[in-house]
Write an enzyme that holds these catalytic residues in place. Sequence first.
Site: not given
Ligand code: NDP
Length: 266
Positions: A206, A170
């Site tokens: 989430p 990651y």
């Molecule tokens: P969540 O899992 O809470 O939300 C992810 C969102 O992206 C959802 O809307 C999901 O919808 C969508 N998603 C996930 N995979 C795909 C896919 N393959 N194609 C299209 N849509 C997708 O994640 P976060 O909000 O926590 O994370 C968002 C970004 O922030 C990521 O890149 C993560 O790596 C980064 N990040 C998060 C941190 C954290 O602590 N939360 C810290 C640092 C970075 P669905 O599942 O319905 O497709």
Amino acid sequence: MQDEADFRANSREDRWSFRATTALVTGGTKGIGHAIVEELARFGAAVHTCSRNEAELSRCLQRWEAMNLKVTGSVCDVSSPVEREKLMEDVKSIFHGKLNILVNNAGTGFQRRVTDVTPEDFKLLTSTNLDSAVHLSQLAHPLLKASGSGNVVFISSITSLVGIDTLAVYAATKGAMNQLTRSLACEWAKDNIRANCVAPGYIRTPLIEPLCENEEFVAKETNRIPLGRLGEVDDVAPVVAFLCLPASRYVNGQVVVIDGGRTVNG
Ligand code: NDP
């Protein structure tokens, strides 16, 4: 490049406005992406988003319509090259060939020791986090250029900056994203497109719900963060919005850390 006299002549409101601005935010139905969609749309942008789950997307679109926000959406798995192309076709058609903002947010991650990472894990992490960021940027380039003023923001992570066990692959995808940001910043400036990146610490979404339910983990992490708490999505969305505004027009190629001070806490 925008004429300096024009910029000065603009009211301060224009520097802080998304009027006549179009944006694509991937992964906008949950977590950080959801907050970014709402932040941009509330300040006037027309936003397109995507997720893999049609029912969830449609629920979000109804909510945004009720809030009078201009948000549209496509079902798309960003790990699929074909679906990415279809997504950009939708964007091109909805925004008439012009796009001001691309936020590469959709991503995934899970804890696994590097020795236990399978080829399938590797493929999932790289295709979702990195291939999508590169390919969507490539696909968006002509639309960003056509808009006359483009911004790309990548959602990286502090794992790209410090070593955290069980997150090696990651972290590698996010480190590559930081470097992608710097290269695009140099390559696309001549097209009046900026590229920046934000690197959040642990943000309650989430994605990390299982970690947040672990009291020992939360207590240990909180202890390392000078501001004394994990992050919330609204700690990230306004920073992303700022990076897309004319107000930040001289910020290019940067990795902006949003972690309450965790990575500077010796
Ligand atoms: P969540 O899992 O809470 O939300 C992810 C969102 O992206 C959802 O809307 C999901 O919808 C969508 N998603 C996930 N995979 C795909 C896919 N393959 N194609 C299209 N849509 C997708 O994640 P976060 O909000 O926590 O994370 C968002 C970004 O922030 C990521 O890149 C993560 O790596 C980064 N990040 C998060 C941190 C954290 O602590 N939360 C810290 C640092 C970075 P669905 O599942 O319905 O497709």
